[in-house]
Design a protein around this motif. Sequence first.
Motif, short mmCIF file in Angstrom:
data_model
loop_
_atom_site.label_atom_id
_atom_site.label_comp_id
_atom_site.label_asym_id
_atom_site.label_seq_id
_atom_site.Cartn_x
_atom_site.Cartn_y
_atom_site.Cartn_z
N THR A 117 -35.85 5.63 40.42
CA THR A 117 -35.87 5.91 38.99
C THR A 117 -34.80 6.94 38.63
OG1 THR A 117 -38.26 5.52 38.99
CG2 THR A 117 -37.34 6.65 37.08
N ILE A 118 -34.14 6.70 37.50
CA ILE A 118 -33.18 7.67 36.96
C ILE A 118 -33.57 8.00 35.53
CG2 ILE A 118 -30.77 8.16 36.40
CD1 ILE A 118 -29.93 6.11 38.49
N GLN A 119 -33.69 9.29 35.23
CA GLN A 119 -33.99 9.71 33.86
C GLN A 119 -32.77 10.41 33.27
OE1 GLN A 119 -37.83 11.61 32.16
NE2 GLN A 119 -36.54 13.36 32.60
N ILE A 120 -32.43 10.01 32.04
CA ILE A 120 -31.34 10.64 31.29
C ILE A 120 -31.95 11.26 30.04
CG2 ILE A 120 -29.02 10.29 30.35
CD1 ILE A 120 -29.33 7.37 31.60
N ALA A 121 -31.59 12.49 29.75
CA ALA A 121 -32.14 13.17 28.58
C ALA A 121 -31.07 13.99 27.90
CB ALA A 121 -33.31 14.06 28.97
N ASP A 122 -31.18 14.10 26.57
CA ASP A 122 -30.20 14.91 25.82
C ASP A 122 -30.76 16.29 25.48
OD1 ASP A 122 -32.11 14.28 23.95
OD2 ASP A 122 -30.72 13.43 22.47
N HIS A 158 -26.24 -1.43 43.61
CA HIS A 158 -25.97 -0.06 43.18
C HIS A 158 -24.81 -0.01 42.19
CE1 HIS A 158 -28.58 2.68 45.57
NE2 HIS A 158 -28.78 1.56 46.24
N GLU A 159 -23.86 -0.91 42.34
CA GLU A 159 -22.76 -0.97 41.38
C GLU A 159 -23.28 -1.38 40.00
OE1 GLU A 159 -18.47 -3.27 40.75
OE2 GLU A 159 -19.55 -3.44 42.66
N GLU A 160 -24.24 -2.32 39.98
CA GLU A 160 -24.85 -2.73 38.72
C GLU A 160 -25.61 -1.57 38.07
OE1 GLU A 160 -24.68 -5.64 37.06
OE2 GLU A 160 -23.20 -6.30 38.53
N VAL A 161 -26.31 -0.80 38.89
CA VAL A 161 -27.04 0.36 38.38
C VAL A 161 -26.07 1.38 37.80
CG1 VAL A 161 -28.54 2.30 39.00
CG2 VAL A 161 -29.01 0.03 39.92
N SER A 162 -24.94 1.60 38.48
CA SER A 162 -23.93 2.55 38.00
C SER A 162 -23.41 2.12 36.63
CB SER A 162 -22.76 2.63 38.98
OG SER A 162 -23.17 3.21 40.21
N LYS A 163 -23.14 0.83 36.46
CA LYS A 163 -22.63 0.33 35.19
C LYS A 163 -23.66 0.50 34.08
CE LYS A 163 -19.48 -3.09 37.22
NZ LYS A 163 -19.22 -4.54 37.42
N LEU A 191 -25.32 6.63 29.24
CA LEU A 191 -24.68 7.93 29.05
C LEU A 191 -23.74 7.91 27.85
CD1 LEU A 191 -23.91 8.86 32.76
CD2 LEU A 191 -25.51 10.05 31.25
N GLN A 192 -23.10 6.77 27.61
CA GLN A 192 -22.19 6.63 26.47
C GLN A 192 -22.89 6.87 25.14
OE1 GLN A 192 -20.57 2.71 27.29
NE2 GLN A 192 -18.54 3.58 27.70
N ARG A 193 -24.19 6.59 25.08
CA ARG A 193 -24.95 6.78 23.85
C ARG A 193 -24.96 8.24 23.40
NH1 ARG A 193 -30.61 3.35 24.27
NH2 ARG A 193 -29.72 1.29 24.79
N ALA A 241 -21.04 6.19 38.22
CA ALA A 241 -21.26 6.01 36.80
C ALA A 241 -20.45 7.04 35.99
CB ALA A 241 -22.75 6.13 36.47
N LEU A 242 -20.45 8.28 36.47
CA LEU A 242 -19.70 9.33 35.79
C LEU A 242 -18.19 9.12 35.92
CD1 LEU A 242 -21.83 12.43 36.86
CD2 LEU A 242 -21.77 11.35 34.60
N ASN A 243 -17.77 8.65 37.09
CA ASN A 243 -16.34 8.39 37.29
C ASN A 243 -15.85 7.27 36.38
OD1 ASN A 243 -16.05 10.37 39.25
ND2 ASN A 243 -16.46 8.97 40.96
N MET A 244 -16.69 6.24 36.20
CA MET A 244 -16.31 5.13 35.29
C MET A 244 -16.32 5.61 33.84
SD MET A 244 -18.12 1.68 36.80
CE MET A 244 -19.75 2.37 37.05
N LEU A 245 -17.29 6.45 33.50
CA LEU A 245 -17.42 6.92 32.12
C LEU A 245 -16.24 7.76 31.69
CD1 LEU A 245 -19.24 7.18 29.60
CD2 LEU A 245 -20.31 9.16 30.69
#
Length: 317
Positions: free
Chosen positions: A198-203, A80-85, A91-93, A311-315
């Motif tokens: 599955t995780i989906q990210i969209a702008d 899960h740590e790998e997934v967060s990274k 998200l940085q994109r 992931a958000l906390n690291m970002l």
Amino acid sequence: MIEKYSIRTDLALEQKERFESDNVEVQGVVLEESYDEEREIRITTVRIETEKGAKTMGKPVGTYITMEAPNMAVPDEGYHEEVSKELMKFLQRFLDKDKKDYSVLVVGLGNRMVTPDALGPYVADNLNITRHIVKEYGKYAMGEEEVHLVSSIVPGVMAQTGMETVEIIRGVVKETEPDIIIAVDALAARSSKRLNRTIQIADTGINPGSGVGNHRNAITEETVGVPVIAIGVPTVVDAATIVNDTMENLIAALETSETLRGVGVVMQGYNAAEKYELVKELISPHLNGMFVTPKDIDETVKRISFTISEALNMLFA
């Protein structure tokens, strides 16, 4: 003919797969895939580049990144740590690399009282909130020269507040003036294999409740005034999907039967959309509109929400 059929899913990847299964090429839609064998993470990017492509796909013009990680449903902290990274990198994109101090509002969409819909509120619970500290004591109170202002809100659902979620967010945006909104919500999937994996990210923003057919006003840059990044995890499938998957297994079994092979051949002649439509007719009205979630959804949603919040906390650390 394919426009007649509507397979319920919030994942752009599954919408694209629907057309590919029927050998239909969607103009204005680009698909890119990559696979990390070591971490078993498949990344699919769907870019809807034209209004025609958006109309065909039933989704706004924009970029949709889907991370498929089968082991995400397993309680493995290292994985899960790998997934967060990995999630943080994607998200940085969507962020401006030249901007030093972001003011970000994280919106945890959903109903805390309904476990499959509690992903957003749980993510908000695990965030490192910093806006109030920086506003009160300055960024050096955090011990850093560059500090992002992180705030969050869990607006609840319309039945609890009597207000559209977008109305609440607009009011918060007017008062706090964030640079960007990150909206987190539970989604619906077409494939039961993608549930909680599955995780989906969209702008493109998000439509709260769309996965279960409960359409609310969209939360987008046009409606709230600032860019909106959406993060979603499918936690439910509708009953028609379960029955359809069972029918696929039945067809495969019929093809191996000497006496019933003819029936299997006839059923195999239907495309995916036609099979799904047939199933919806068969289960109506008693099961139509029913949604199904895994039995371990309580611990799974808590685990995945923590993965996203990390992931958000690291970002924005």
